[in-house]
Scaffold this motif. Structure first.
Motif, PDB file in Angstrom:
ATOM      1  N   GLY A 103     -22.573  -2.884 -74.643  1.00  0.00           N
ATOM      2  CA  GLY A 103     -23.071  -2.649 -73.292  1.00  0.00           C
ATOM      3  C   GLY A 103     -22.022  -2.011 -72.392  1.00  0.00           C
ATOM      4  O   GLY A 103     -22.335  -1.143 -71.570  1.00  0.00           O
ATOM      5  N   LEU A 104     -20.767  -2.439 -72.553  1.00  0.00           N
ATOM      6  CA  LEU A 104     -19.706  -1.833 -71.757  1.00  0.00           C
ATOM      7  C   LEU A 104     -19.538  -0.355 -72.094  1.00  0.00           C
ATOM      8  O   LEU A 104     -19.329   0.476 -71.206  1.00  0.00           O
ATOM      9  CB  LEU A 104     -18.389  -2.582 -71.994  1.00  0.00           C
ATOM     10  CG  LEU A 104     -18.323  -4.019 -71.477  1.00  0.00           C
ATOM     11  CD1 LEU A 104     -16.981  -4.644 -71.832  1.00  0.00           C
ATOM     12  CD2 LEU A 104     -18.549  -4.075 -69.974  1.00  0.00           C
ATOM     13  N   ARG A 105     -19.614  -0.041 -73.370  1.00  0.00           N
ATOM     14  CA  ARG A 105     -19.482   1.368 -73.767  1.00  0.00           C
ATOM     15  C   ARG A 105     -20.612   2.205 -73.166  1.00  0.00           C
ATOM     16  O   ARG A 105     -20.392   3.346 -72.752  1.00  0.00           O
ATOM     17  CB  ARG A 105     -19.470   1.487 -75.292  1.00  0.00           C
ATOM     18  CG  ARG A 105     -18.184   0.977 -75.926  1.00  0.00           C
ATOM     19  CD  ARG A 105     -18.094   1.384 -77.404  1.00  0.00           C
ATOM     20  NE  ARG A 105     -16.809   0.987 -77.956  1.00  0.00           N
ATOM     21  CZ  ARG A 105     -16.588  -0.118 -78.642  1.00  0.00           C
ATOM     22  NH1 ARG A 105     -17.596  -0.952 -78.857  1.00  0.00           N
ATOM     23  NH2 ARG A 105     -15.389  -0.404 -79.109  1.00  0.00           N
ATOM     24  N   GLU A 106     -21.814   1.638 -73.115  1.00  0.00           N
ATOM     25  CA  GLU A 106     -22.935   2.361 -72.516  1.00  0.00           C
ATOM     26  C   GLU A 106     -22.683   2.610 -71.027  1.00  0.00           C
ATOM     27  O   GLU A 106     -22.953   3.696 -70.516  1.00  0.00           O
ATOM     28  CB  GLU A 106     -24.227   1.566 -72.705  1.00  0.00           C
ATOM     29  CG  GLU A 106     -24.694   1.489 -74.156  1.00  0.00           C
ATOM     30  CD  GLU A 106     -25.907   0.600 -74.302  1.00  0.00           C
ATOM     31  OE1 GLU A 106     -26.408   0.112 -73.262  1.00  0.00           O
ATOM     32  OE2 GLU A 106     -26.360   0.396 -75.452  1.00  0.00           O
ATOM     33  N   ARG A 107     -22.189   1.604 -70.323  1.00  0.00           N
ATOM     34  CA  ARG A 107     -21.918   1.766 -68.902  1.00  0.00           C
ATOM     35  C   ARG A 107     -20.853   2.838 -68.664  1.00  0.00           C
ATOM     36  O   ARG A 107     -20.973   3.666 -67.753  1.00  0.00           O
ATOM     37  CB  ARG A 107     -21.442   0.440 -68.302  1.00  0.00           C
ATOM     38  CG  ARG A 107     -22.514  -0.618 -68.205  1.00  0.00           C
ATOM     39  CD  ARG A 107     -21.933  -1.909 -67.647  1.00  0.00           C
ATOM     40  NE  ARG A 107     -22.960  -2.944 -67.573  1.00  0.00           N
ATOM     41  CZ  ARG A 107     -23.792  -3.097 -66.564  1.00  0.00           C
ATOM     42  NH1 ARG A 107     -23.722  -2.283 -65.540  1.00  0.00           N
ATOM     43  NH2 ARG A 107     -24.686  -4.062 -66.577  1.00  0.00           N
ATOM     44  N   LEU A 108     -19.791   2.792 -69.460  1.00  0.00           N
ATOM     45  CA  LEU A 108     -18.704   3.749 -69.268  1.00  0.00           C
ATOM     46  C   LEU A 108     -19.113   5.149 -69.711  1.00  0.00           C
ATOM     47  O   LEU A 108     -18.671   6.137 -69.112  1.00  0.00           O
ATOM     48  CB  LEU A 108     -17.465   3.290 -70.048  1.00  0.00           C
ATOM     49  CG  LEU A 108     -16.858   1.953 -69.593  1.00  0.00           C
ATOM     50  CD1 LEU A 108     -15.650   1.605 -70.454  1.00  0.00           C
ATOM     51  CD2 LEU A 108     -16.460   2.008 -68.136  1.00  0.00           C
ATOM     52  N   ALA A 109     -19.938   5.226 -70.760  1.00  0.00           N
ATOM     53  CA  ALA A 109     -20.371   6.537 -71.233  1.00  0.00           C
ATOM     54  C   ALA A 109     -21.159   7.282 -70.162  1.00  0.00           C
ATOM     55  O   ALA A 109     -21.113   8.517 -70.088  1.00  0.00           O
ATOM     56  CB  ALA A 109     -21.212   6.389 -72.497  1.00  0.00           C
ATOM     57  N   ALA A 110     -21.866   6.554 -69.300  1.00  0.00           N
ATOM     58  CA  ALA A 110     -22.614   7.196 -68.221  1.00  0.00           C
ATOM     59  C   ALA A 110     -21.695   7.903 -67.244  1.00  0.00           C
ATOM     60  O   ALA A 110     -22.116   8.798 -66.506  1.00  0.00           O
ATOM     61  CB  ALA A 110     -23.464   6.159 -67.496  1.00  0.00           C
ATOM     62  N   LEU A 111     -20.410   7.520 -67.229  1.00  0.00           N
ATOM     63  CA  LEU A 111     -19.415   8.145 -66.353  1.00  0.00           C
ATOM     64  C   LEU A 111     -18.409   8.956 -67.157  1.00  0.00           C
ATOM     65  O   LEU A 111     -17.305   9.230 -66.679  1.00  0.00           O
ATOM     66  CB  LEU A 111     -18.685   7.066 -65.544  1.00  0.00           C
ATOM     67  CG  LEU A 111     -19.545   6.189 -64.639  1.00  0.00           C
ATOM     68  CD1 LEU A 111     -18.700   5.104 -64.000  1.00  0.00           C
ATOM     69  CD2 LEU A 111     -20.223   7.028 -63.582  1.00  0.00           C
ATOM     70  N   ASP A 112     -18.767   9.309 -68.395  1.00  0.00           N
ATOM     71  CA  ASP A 112     -17.863  10.024 -69.312  1.00  0.00           C
ATOM     72  C   ASP A 112     -16.619   9.205 -69.625  1.00  0.00           C
ATOM     73  O   ASP A 112     -15.546   9.767 -69.906  1.00  0.00           O
ATOM     74  CB  ASP A 112     -17.446  11.381 -68.710  1.00  0.00           C
ATOM     75  CG  ASP A 112     -18.637  12.311 -68.540  1.00  0.00           C
ATOM     76  OD1 ASP A 112     -19.557  12.237 -69.376  1.00  0.00           O
ATOM     77  OD2 ASP A 112     -18.650  13.094 -67.580  1.00  0.00           O
ATOM     78  N   GLY A 113     -16.757   7.888 -69.559  1.00  0.00           N
ATOM     79  CA  GLY A 113     -15.635   7.015 -69.862  1.00  0.00           C
ATOM     80  C   GLY A 113     -15.653   6.538 -71.298  1.00  0.00           C
ATOM     81  O   GLY A 113     -16.614   6.749 -72.045  1.00  0.00           O
ATOM     82  N   THR A 114     -14.566   5.893 -71.717  1.00  0.00           N
ATOM     83  CA  THR A 114     -14.425   5.381 -73.082  1.00  0.00           C
ATOM     84  C   THR A 114     -13.931   3.941 -73.033  1.00  0.00           C
ATOM     85  O   THR A 114     -13.341   3.499 -72.040  1.00  0.00           O
ATOM     86  CB  THR A 114     -13.433   6.221 -73.900  1.00  0.00           C
ATOM     87  OG1 THR A 114     -12.132   6.173 -73.271  1.00  0.00           O
ATOM     88  CG2 THR A 114     -13.899   7.661 -74.023  1.00  0.00           C
TER      89      THR A 114
END
Length: 420
Positions: A381-392
């Protein structure tokens, strides 16, 4: 790793229990070596052989009693009362036999008799004390052993100085073994109770998060539903009176409120009204400190967009809860900074703890750790949240037996809306 994994994968209470159990297993060998072999070497055969077998049987019985008593100590079975009585009686009988044989020419010298009397009673009391919870009962058992030795010695006609020597030896040996066993049992109980308290603290943290969600949901829906009900009732009354246009206006307002409620509920479910990073950092410090985990928080004096703050706040929230629930950590560090060099322009959050014994799920973020299970929780879930902001998001073990979770979010990817 294969040779040490069986130890490193255990929690601290399991390690303490394993160490305690094997200590008492070694007591069996110690009793046989120190008492049995001592009597065997100083007593003529076949009497020496029989005494050696009796001491060996007594040692094995003590080992079984220690194992059962430790199970009772940690609450896994009932107290082994019959085994405690049997071991105590066997210890008294062996000591009395040794005194009688010394008086009537059994063991060859005083040292052999003293070894058997003092040793069997001391090891016997050490085993029985594991099944006792009150200090006064342990002390009473030691005094009873000393008094019993004196009474039996005098009854057999031993000289006063011999009786005094046996009695003092029994008291010294019994006090040492009783203190050792009493402290071992107390320590084992304390460690497991602390572990249970820590688990309860973790559950309370999760429950508090759910209550917070419930309060937010109530705040969002309570007023809106009340207004929707009132306006719907008003629209019905207006329609019955023929004021159709006014009724339509009221229903349009109901529709607007319903859509607004839907949007607010979606915001609550997705982000708990946009979690604040610096609030979560202080919350992490407080909760971990309450659980006995030393926590250091380092936050650079930088301004981050609101969406970046919210995403990183979720990393802090879920990472902290997982350290509480699954890890075996004693120290945890959380740092927030803006990267320089090749990653310049990225907000970097690092959550690191020394509880890597349980693997990724245990130490850093197993799925479903915070507010339920399924999509949107845990590392995925954290990866999904960060991926929305181009994060890793990176998570894994590092040197020194530590587990590290690193989140990187480009500040520019979050758009406008700075919050500090």
């Amino acid at each position: 790793m294969r040779l040490t994994g069986w130890w490193s994968r255990r929690s601290n209470p399991e390690k303490v229990e394993l160490y305690t159990r094997w200590s008492y297993h070694l007591f069996v060998l110690l009793e046989v070596a120190s008492i049995g072999l001592g009597v065997l070497g100083r007593t003529p055969m076949p009497l020496g052989g029989w005494l050696f077998l009796l001491v060996g049987a007594h040692a094995v019985l003590g080992g079984v009693l220690a194992s059962r008593a430790l199970d009772w100590t940690v609450g896994r079975r009932a107290r082994p009362d019959r085994l405690m009585v049997a071991h105590g009686v066997a210890s008294c009988v062996l000591a009395a036999v040794a005194l009688a044989l010394f008086r009537f020419g059994g063991p060859g010298d005083l040292e052999a008799a003293a070894t058997m009397v003092v040793g069997t009673l001391a090891f016997g009391i050490g085993g029985v004390v594991l099944g006792l919870a009150r200090t006064r009962h342990m002390l009473g058992l030691v005094l009873a052993a000393g008094a019993g030795t004196a009474v039996v010695g005098l009854g057999l006609g031993l000289r006063p100085e011999e009786v005094l020597g046996f009695t003092v030896g029994v008291l010294i040996g019994s006090v040492f073994l009783a203190a050792t066993s009493g402290f071992s049992g107390w320590l084992l109980r304390a460690v497991w109770e602390l572990d249970a308290a820590r688990e309860l603290q973790a559950r309370l943290a999760v429950a508090e998060e759910r209550l917070r969600f419930g309060r937010d949901l109530h705040d969002v829906m309570g007023r809106n539903l009340s207004v929707i009900a009132l306006k719907s009732e008003l629209a019905v009354q207006l329609a019955r009176r023929g004021k159709t246009e006014t009724a339509v206006d009221q229903m349009a307002e109901v529709q607007r409120l319903a859509q607004e409620s839907q949007r607010e509920v979606r915001d609550v479910v997705r982000g708990y009204r946009e979690a604040d990073l610096y609030t979560e950092l202080e919350g992490a410090r407080s909760v971990l400190a309450a659980a006995g985990i030393a926590c250091t928080v380092t936050a650079a004096d930088v301004e981050l967009p609101a969406r970046v703050q919210s995403a990183l706040a979720w990393v802090v929230r879920e990472g902290t809860t997982n350290v509480l629930r699954h890890g075996d950590a004693r120290r945890c560090s959380v740092s927030v900074s803006v990267a320089v060099g090749p990653e310049e322009g990225c907000a970097v959050l690092v959550v690191e703890n020394d509880g890597a014994g349980g693997g990724a799920d245990a130490a850093g973020g197993g799925a479903g750790a915070v507010a339920g299970e399924g999509p949107g929780t845990g590392l995925a879930g954290l990866r999904e949240r960060l991926a929305a902001l181009d994060g890793t998001l990176e998570a894994g073990r590092v040197s020194g037996g530590r587990f590290r979770v690193t989140a990187r979010v480009p500040v520019s990817a979050a758009g406008a809306g700075v919050a500090r």
